[in-house]
Design a protein around this motif. Sequence first.
Motif, short mmCIF file in Angstrom:
data_model
loop_
_atom_site.label_atom_id
_atom_site.label_comp_id
_atom_site.label_asym_id
_atom_site.label_seq_id
_atom_site.Cartn_x
_atom_site.Cartn_y
_atom_site.Cartn_z
N LEU A 1 10.28 7.19 -4.60
CA LEU A 1 9.80 5.90 -5.06
C LEU A 1 10.95 5.09 -5.64
CD1 LEU A 1 6.57 6.97 -6.99
CD2 LEU A 1 6.70 5.92 -4.73
N ASN B 1 8.72 1.14 -8.91
CA ASN B 1 7.46 1.85 -8.65
C ASN B 1 7.30 3.06 -9.57
OD1 ASN B 1 6.47 0.11 -6.73
ND2 ASN B 1 7.36 1.25 -5.02
N LYS C 1 6.14 1.67 -12.86
CA LYS C 1 4.73 1.26 -12.77
C LYS C 1 3.82 2.49 -12.79
CE LYS C 1 1.43 -1.43 -10.06
NZ LYS C 1 0.39 -1.01 -10.91
#
Length: 70
Positions: free
Chosen positions: A22, A26, A29
């Motif tokens: 990722l 990301n 998040k």
Amino acid sequence: MPKLDAALIDALGEPMPELEQLSAANQKKLAADLATAHQAHDAFLKESMDNALEHIPRLLRGTVKKILGL
């Protein structure tokens, strides 16, 4: 390929090398989403335990909480 974000490792409890794929954004998040989910889960469990303790006579609740480690 970015390394795992420290906040993500904290949210997961252990590193998961698969998540290194990722992007850094990301990962951040996902870490934030997991932290939010953990907080919601903890709040739900606390509310459930409080509701369950309402079935115990008020004089015994403190003792029962001590026994359960609450």
